[in-house]
Design a protein around this motif. Structure first.
Motif, PDB file in Angstrom:
ATOM      1  N   ASP A  45       3.783  -4.201 -26.523  1.00  0.00           N
ATOM      2  CA  ASP A  45       4.628  -5.281 -26.016  1.00  0.00           C
ATOM      3  C   ASP A  45       4.870  -5.089 -24.521  1.00  0.00           C
ATOM      4  OD1 ASP A  45       6.515  -7.184 -25.470  1.00  0.00           O
ATOM      5  OD2 ASP A  45       8.018  -6.431 -26.893  1.00  0.00           O
ATOM      6  N   LYS A  46       4.563  -6.126 -23.733  1.00  0.00           N
ATOM      7  CA  LYS A  46       4.729  -6.011 -22.286  1.00  0.00           C
ATOM      8  C   LYS A  46       6.194  -5.822 -21.883  1.00  0.00           C
ATOM      9  CE  LYS A  46       0.713  -8.020 -20.053  1.00  0.00           C
ATOM     10  NZ  LYS A  46       0.277  -8.900 -18.952  1.00  0.00           N
ATOM     11  N   ASN A  47       7.120  -6.203 -22.770  1.00  0.00           N
ATOM     12  CA  ASN A  47       8.543  -5.987 -22.501  1.00  0.00           C
ATOM     13  C   ASN A  47       9.022  -4.633 -23.013  1.00  0.00           C
ATOM     14  OD1 ASN A  47       8.789  -8.509 -21.328  1.00  0.00           O
ATOM     15  ND2 ASN A  47       9.429  -9.505 -23.238  1.00  0.00           N
ATOM     16  N   GLY A  48       8.086  -3.772 -23.336  1.00  0.00           N
ATOM     17  CA  GLY A  48       8.431  -2.491 -23.952  1.00  0.00           C
ATOM     18  C   GLY A  48       9.315  -1.614 -23.098  1.00  0.00           C
TER      19      GLY A  48
END
Length: 794
Positions: A45-48
């Motif tokens: 997830d790029k929002n990780g």
């Protein structure tokens, strides 16, 4: 801004590090939705990165979120995918690492996406705000400034507001006002100098302590024993503070001063000690790495020995002669004795105070508008009980100035710079007319911004004019009834007892004051400096138990309930202005007023089980009423469904750690006011009370059709208690106390669904309370609490 008022519908925070994530959470505490940005994660997830930071907040103590639901109002985002969301944000706070080139690059990225009206601010702890502004387009710079939070952002009052040369003055005023009321912050406007005010003085103070610790051959634990609460500083003192901040972070701030203050008279001391450099190189950064100056080995706290560089058990003690000096109540005598005493501990204390006084006097003109700003910055940002100028003035301004000048001449100070001439022209820097400004060579008054008119009793510095304490209308030994010039139609009731405990004299006072207010005023506000109340006066209960005077106890309890009900069904609106702690009977009084104005950082709970009792000032009754009301609203619900939710709070004496948690627990109602700035509490309460009076607000009818859970509910709660007892989590007496609470919440051993009225519920409360009070185990708990201040498990 709309009509000069700042409206923040949504905010963004750039950087999900320790500070950024907590700033975002505190915005959510204030009901502001937030978008929290960081770099895109390399995998998954790029929002990780942001999500990991938010997950980490759940483990922090003290908690950044005022209630469990706050984090859902912080949306995760990354710079690759979500920059267009900035167009929906009215306030953007940058909180990335302290590297100018990184900030420049980020500002270039975000500039095209910002709303035209958006305010952009940097949370830098010490970089030049004017230099940072150069990273933004020229047309953006009027709405740019520095906003420096202190860690942890929810709890630390200070925010330094740092303008640039291009910052719009109107924007700064509205931003200061918004931060003051909406986020509850205490603002100090700082000049654009390295590390601003609090870090500049605070870090120098730490360096001074480290310098004199080494010079005098003291241990780090010994120094911490000297430089904590005994001199009005936080318990973390000096070296523990360094561990909490992070030794690498502290070194970074020190290096900022070293790199940008080459001409400073104290420049030679702007360096981290060799032992600190060695710890940092070894990865021992303090609390975040598991150890630094101090570390825990098993149950033992160990401290680094500055000579051997090995750890040893921490066991520092103060020398008796130094302990005696610190016990002297006269500041002038304390300082004179410290200077004269040859013991290294005394010399450390005199030296660190002297050098901080010297430093602040020399730098006042360049770093702050007035001495008040430095003193408040240190109180609000570093937790000092008094600022450096206040401490100096309390000890005798001219006497201390002469002593400093003599030490400078003798080569004893950390720098040879003479004290400024103005020091010898004054008798002190704080006066009723204002605080000294070295820049303008005059005394400056407080800010004239309208937001500060909401603070009827603001924090003051030593020597400042005392606010109007209002006109006394009536008082007895327990309470004072008075009115404030803001609105004389609203009567104010203040308790006079220690910790505002509720004893016989307070009950008599409340009843009489309420009757007087009903005759002569439109509304009544209960307010006093915190705490709101620690509950019933246990000393009176213990004395009556020892004398076997249970008739007095029963009459006292009946009067307590009568007073609660009088507040609930008064002929004028009653409003509780609550701050600090509202425990036991204090919480019950609060629950019975018609409206509550509660400071966010208030601890509220019905804690009677801690002394072997149950709430009997109407607290159980109010929760039973709430259970019935919620059950009726749910249509298919039963009172027991809602009683179960509050039962364990009572049985375990759980305390809400914020007003939002108290709302979740049923002690604060959805329509009550939760405010973040406690200094506005009385103002808001008076205005609320006046509005209720103007609207013709009156008490409703006492409910007569209260459905209770009855014996079925009592049996269900008993099963819960039985399981806890089997698991060894509660004692036999805990079980009996819990069963008494179950009876009070469920209306006794009657048929489920039985309809009762308030008086019947109050009788059950009273009976169960008195039965417990007669037990030896409860009397032991009360005695232990009075003796130690801690609950007894028996």
């Amino acid at each position: 801004m709309q009509n000069g008022k700042l409206i923040i519908r949504r905010a963004a925070v750039l950087g999900a590090g320790v500070m950024g994530a907590q700033i975002a959470t505190h915005l959510a505490n204030a009901d502001v939705p937030v978008v929290l940005f960081d770099l895109p994660a390399r995998e998954g997830d790029k929002n990780g990165v942001v999500q990991k930071a938010l997950d980490g907040l759940k483990k922090l103590e003290p908690a950044p979120a005022a209630s469990a639901d706050r984090l859902q109002y912080v949306d995760a985002a990354n710079y690759d995918e979500h920059l267009p969301l900035l167009g929906e944000c009215d306030l953007v706070i940058e909180a990335i690492a302290e590297k100018i080139e990184w900030k420049d690059d980020l500002y270039r990225k975000i500039a095209p996406h910002l709303a035209e009206h958006a305010i952009v601010a940097s949370n830098t702890s010490g970089l030049s705000i004017n230099r940072l502004a150069e990273g933004l387009p020229v047309e953006r710079r009027a709405n740019f400034c520095g906003i420096h939070f202190f860690n942890p952002p929810r709890y630390m009052a200070l925010v330094e507001l740092i303008p640039t040369e291009a910052s719009d003055p109107a924007m700064l005023d509205t931003l200061e006002s918004w931060f003051t009321t909406r986020l509850g912050k205490s603002i100090v406007r700082a000049k654009d100098t390295p590390n601003f005010i609090a870090n500049r003085v605070g870090v120098f103070s730490i360096l001074a302590v480290m310098h004199h610790t080494e010079r005098l051959g003291l241990g780090f634990d010994e120094t911490d024993a000297l430089t904590g609460p005994r001199i009005g500083r936080p318990r973390s003192a000096t070296y523990r503070t360094a561990d909490v901040v992070g030794l690498d972070t502290l070194m970074h701030v020190v290096n900022t001063m070293k790199d940008h203050l080459a001409d400073d008279p104290w420049h030679a001391h702007y360096r981290s000690p060799d032992w600190m450099n060695d710890l940092i190189a070894a990865g021992s950064l303090g609390q975040k790495s598991g150890g630094g100056v101090f570390k825990k080995v098993g149950k033992e706290i160990q401290v680094l020995d500055p000579v051997s560089r090995e750890y040893r058990p921490s066991a520092a003690k103060l020398a008796p002669e130094v302990e005696a000096i610190l016990a002297d109540k006269s500041p002038a005598e304390r300082f004179a004795k410290l200077r004269a005493c040859e013991h290294p501990q005394a010399q450390l204390l005199w030296s660190i105070f002297r050098d901080v006084f010297h430093y602040c006097a020399v730098h006042l003109e360049s770093i702050a508008d007035s001495a008040r700003d430095i003193d408040f910055a240190m109180r609000w940002g570093f937790g000092w009980s008094q600022g450096p100028f206040e401490t100096w003035q309390a000890a005798g301004w001219k006497t201390i100035a002469t002593a400093i000048q003599e030490d400078i001449a003798a080569g004893l100070t950390m720098a040879s710079e003479p004290l400024p001439a103005w020091v010898f022209d004054l008798d002190g820097v704080h006066t009723p007319q204002g605080s000294w400004s070295a820049g303008s060579k005059t005394y400056l008054g407080r800010s004239a911004l309208p937001v500060y008119q909401r603070q009827l009793y603001p924090e003051t510095v030593l020597g400042e004019a005392v606010p109007d304490m209002g006109e006394t209308l009536w008082e007895n030994e327990g309470v004072r009834l008075w009115q404030h010039p803001l609105d004389r139609s609203v009567a104010i009731l203040s308790f006079k007892s220690k910790m505002h405990a509720i004893g016989d004299e307070v009950l008599d006072g409340v009843l009489e004051a309420l009757a007087r207010a009903e005759r002569s005023h439109g509304a009544l506000v209960i307010w006093h400096q915190p705490p709101f109340s620690v509950g019933a006066n246990l000393k009176q209960f213990a004395a009556a138990c020892s004398a076997g005077d249970y008739n007095w106890l029963e009459n006292m309890l009946a009067k307590f309930q009568k007073t609660s009900m009088a507040l609930k069904y008064a002929q004028i609106p009653t409003v509780a202005a609550v701050q600090g702690m509202a425990l036991g009977g204090g919480a019950e009084f609060m629950m019975h007023t018609m409206h509550r104005v509660v400071a966010l950082e208030t601890r509220i709970g019905l804690v009677e089980s801690g002394v072997g009792l149950i709430p009997a000032g109407g607290g159980c009754k109010e929760l039973a009423l709430r259970a019935d009301r919620l059950a009726k609203q749910a249509s298919v619900g039963e009172p027991l469904d809602f009683v179960q939710a509050v039962f364990m709070n009572l049985a375990s004496a759980k305390v809400a750690t914020s007003a939002l948690q108290a709302r979740d627990m049923g002690y604060v109602q959805p329509g009550d006011d939760v405010i973040l700035n406690p200094h506005e509490l009385l103002y808001v309460a008076i205005r609320r009370a006046r509005a209720m009076a103007e609207a013709g607000h009156h008490a409703g009818l006492s409910p007569r059709g209260v459905r209770v859970a009855g014996r079925t509910g009592v049996e269900a709660l008993e099963r819960t208690l039985g399981k806890l007892k089997e698991e060894g989590r509660i004692s036999e007496h805990d079980y009996h106390v819990g069963r008494a609470a179950a009876l009070a919440l469920c209306g006794g051993e009657v048929e489920p669904g039985t309809v009762l009225d308030e008086e019947a519920l109050l009788i059950i409360e009273r009976q169960q309370f008195l039965a417990l009070l007669k037990t030896e185990a409860t009397q032991q708990r009360i005695a232990h609490m009075l003796e130690t201040g801690k609950p007894l498990r028996n």
